[in-house]
Each structure stands twice: as C-alpha cells, then as structure tokens.
Scaffold this motif. Sequence first.
Motif, PDB file in Angstrom:
ATOM      1  N   LYS A 197       0.835  -1.300  -0.194  1.00 23.89           N
ATOM      2  CA  LYS A 197      -0.122  -0.041  -0.038  1.00 23.89           C
ATOM      3  C   LYS A 197       0.926   1.141  -0.065  1.00 23.89           C
ATOM      4  CE  LYS A 197      -3.992  -2.190   2.304  1.00 23.89           C
ATOM      5  NZ  LYS A 197      -4.857  -1.934   0.972  1.00 23.89           N
ATOM      6  N   SER A 198       0.418   2.457  -0.345  1.00 26.03           N
ATOM      7  CA  SER A 198       0.944   3.423  -0.402  1.00 26.03           C
ATOM      8  C   SER A 198       0.799   4.491   1.171  1.00 26.03           C
ATOM      9  CB  SER A 198       0.374   4.497  -1.254  1.00 26.03           C
ATOM     10  OG  SER A 198       0.383   4.058  -2.713  1.00 26.03           O
ATOM     11  N   MET A 229      14.160   3.711  12.924  1.00 23.82           N
ATOM     12  CA  MET A 229      13.484   4.745  11.881  1.00 23.82           C
ATOM     13  C   MET A 229      11.962   5.021  12.335  1.00 23.82           C
ATOM     14  SD  MET A 229      14.965   3.405   8.255  1.00 23.82           S
ATOM     15  CE  MET A 229      14.108   4.956   7.635  1.00 23.82           C
ATOM     16  N   ASN A 230      11.592   6.122  12.372  1.00 22.84           N
ATOM     17  CA  ASN A 230      10.288   6.651  12.544  1.00 22.84           C
ATOM     18  C   ASN A 230       9.625   7.294  11.557  1.00 22.84           C
ATOM     19  OD1 ASN A 230       7.763   7.335  13.201  1.00 22.84           O
ATOM     20  ND2 ASN A 230       8.396   9.156  14.849  1.00 22.84           N
ATOM     21  N   ALA A 231       9.195   6.468  10.512  1.00 26.36           N
ATOM     22  CA  ALA A 231       8.601   7.166   9.036  1.00 26.36           C
ATOM     23  C   ALA A 231       7.288   7.704   9.441  1.00 26.36           C
ATOM     24  CB  ALA A 231       8.796   6.281   8.219  1.00 26.36           C
ATOM     25  N   THR A 232       6.276   6.955   9.799  1.00 27.43           N
ATOM     26  CA  THR A 232       4.781   7.144   9.994  1.00 27.43           C
ATOM     27  C   THR A 232       4.564   7.527  11.206  1.00 27.43           C
ATOM     28  OG1 THR A 232       4.168   5.136   9.591  1.00 27.43           O
ATOM     29  CG2 THR A 232       4.429   6.350   7.575  1.00 27.43           C
ATOM     30  N   GLY A 233       5.111   6.653  12.176  1.00 27.49           N
ATOM     31  CA  GLY A 233       4.553   6.744  13.496  1.00 27.49           C
ATOM     32  C   GLY A 233       3.527   5.583  13.768  1.00 27.49           C
ATOM     33  N   LEU A 286       8.066  12.295   3.615  1.00 28.61           N
ATOM     34  CA  LEU A 286       8.084  10.891   3.024  1.00 28.61           C
ATOM     35  C   LEU A 286       7.742  10.652   1.653  1.00 28.61           C
ATOM     36  CD1 LEU A 286       5.659   9.653   6.092  1.00 28.61           C
ATOM     37  CD2 LEU A 286       8.269   9.479   5.754  1.00 28.61           C
ATOM     38  N   ASN A 287       8.160   9.816   0.915  1.00 29.87           N
ATOM     39  CA  ASN A 287       7.547   9.475  -0.418  1.00 29.87           C
ATOM     40  C   ASN A 287       6.395   8.974  -0.422  1.00 29.87           C
ATOM     41  OD1 ASN A 287       8.087   6.860   0.000  1.00 29.87           O
ATOM     42  ND2 ASN A 287      10.065   6.994  -1.307  1.00 29.87           N
ATOM     43  N   GLU A 288       5.782   8.925  -1.482  1.00 31.00           N
ATOM     44  CA  GLU A 288       4.226   8.072  -1.571  1.00 31.00           C
ATOM     45  C   GLU A 288       4.419   6.624  -1.046  1.00 31.00           C
ATOM     46  OE1 GLU A 288       4.294   6.556  -6.270  1.00 31.00           O
ATOM     47  OE2 GLU A 288       3.327   8.266  -5.623  1.00 31.00           O
TER      48      GLU A 288
END
Length: 344
Positions: A197-198, A229-233, A286-288
Amino acid sequence: MNDDKVILKAEDLDGYLTAEDNADLKRLEEMYGEALNAFKTVDENKIISTFDNLGHEMQNICSRHPNIKVYSFVTEQGAHAEASRVIAKLRDINTDHQEFMYYCQRAYEMLFRLAYIEENNSKGHIVVKTPVTYPVQNYAVHKIPNIDDSIKDSVMMVMLRGALLPSMIMSKEIEEYSSTGYVTPFALFKISRDDTKSENNMQYILNLKNSFFDLKSLDGKDWVFADPMNATGGSIVTVVKYLQSQGVKPKSIKFFNVISALKGSLRVTRALDNCTCYTLWMDPVLNEKAYIMPGLGDAGDRLNGCDTHESPRNIIQLIADYGSNLAGLYRSQLRTIENTVLTK
C-alpha cells in the motif's frame, strides 16, 4: 481487529494531525522539491543551500513541540559534528553491515545521553576493582550521573525486527548506569506495515500470536521504544493504543530513533499522552511509499540482513545470527529476551 491481529489505518493516524501540522508538512514538501531538482543535475551548492533552509525550517517547527527532541536542535553546537558524521555514515550506500551496526550503536549511546544524562545533575560513584594487584589490590573511583529514579521502572518495548538490536543497546546502557545493574524486562511485538500500500492508505498490522508480553508487568511502567527509523509513527501508535485498550497504561513513553520524519514524530506526540520522541536526526518528508527522504534505506535489513519470504527467521534464529561477540556483550539482555519468548 480479530483474535490474532490488530490493524491501524493511515487515515486513523492522520486524524491526530492539526491544520497547523499539515501546513508545516506541506511547506517542507515544497522545499524538498527544490532538493529533488538539484539531485537531477547534482548541483552541490544548490543541494547544500536547500538542506540548510530545510534544517532551519524543521528546527523552527520542532521548537513549538517540546515533546520532539532532535539531537542537533537541542544540544550544544560542539556536539553537532558527531551526530552529523554518524548519520552520514549510516546513510552512505557504501556502509556495510558491520559498520552500520557500529554506527547504530554509537547513535543510541548519544540518544541515551540526551534523554537521561544531559539534564541530570545528581552524581553517583562506581568503585572498580582493577587488574593491578601489586603492592595491594587496586581500585578506582569514577563519578557517574545518578539516574536510578529515571530508569528503575523501564521496560523495553520491542517492535520486531529492526528494533531488536537497538532495544538491546538501550537496555545495556540502562544496566551500565544503574547502581543495581538493573536489566529491563522486554516486551516483544510482531508488527509490520503492508508495503503493498501507499503512504496515504497504509495499514499497520500487530500480530498478537507471534508477540511476547505480559500485560500486568507493563502497567504503570516507563515504556521505552527504540526503533532505528520513525517514518509514519504507525507502529508505535498501534502497539500503544492496543495495550491501552486492554486496560494497561504507561507512566511515561520514550521513543528513540536514529532518524525520523517530521510527520512521524508529529503523529506520535499528538496521538500518545506523555510521550517524548528523541531522534538523532530529522528528515523532512516521506515519499508515496512511506519511506523517509533522503533517509537511509531499510534499517532492519541493514542491521539484520534480509529474510526470504519463504523462510523468515524467528527471534531465536535472529539472535543467533548476531554472533557470539554480540551475544557476549548483551548476554543479560539476551537471557531476558529468551525467557520472555520461551515462557509464553
């Protein structure tokens, strides 16, 4: 949610962001677009000026969020070079597995100092017996910060699998600074995100069947998460919200990241009460596909090596692959993890 899995969706996470947060994130995306243009022609002067502007903007944003502590934003200027060099080595495509582990360990030692030591003025002592025995057995005295009250109720909350080694490093630091040699309990959570998923429709899946934790031992404790890493949480929010739904509440939450996207830190501190995010370095966007840019790749794979989909390693196999040298260094932590897994 079913009996074995808990799922959190991206739209649930975005609900925690304010209008101001979204405006800040949009502005950073526009600024990073300038960096992408400079990448195409490798215009170093343009790249440097763009990143300088991005750094200043992120520092301004984070100054409004006291629960987001970025090492290079809150420490003295003299400490910034070390952080910058460590991150540069971790980002570098030429940094191999062993070097990546080494610099990851350095990063977590720095984050530990930031969270537990730099603002602590209480002193303690360690008396050490040395190998020198003539003319009598020799001893040495060393002053250390007295942080017992800050660490005595800590539990390592491990979001497998990239978080396993960083969690062991943080637990070892706690043990070394404890006057009693306190070894943290471990709670292990098998959580993943659906990479088909995106970013805008991502799902975070907590697999309870393959997680190892005792609810009673977590209640009222200081929860410590260490994820490179914390990209989106999404992962930490999924774990904490599930535990709270079971009637378990932390005394506090500390989330340690080598690198974090601003969006992930905003979501975490908005979604979770009494939670502080400590990160060595902040990246803007962040990228898609929900990967941090410029980022450092897949930290889990760079720490642990890649699994095959046909035969993924279980946690005991993963620990075995760390090797005898690493196992010896973290033997107290490994013993606690082994007991957690085998007594479920």
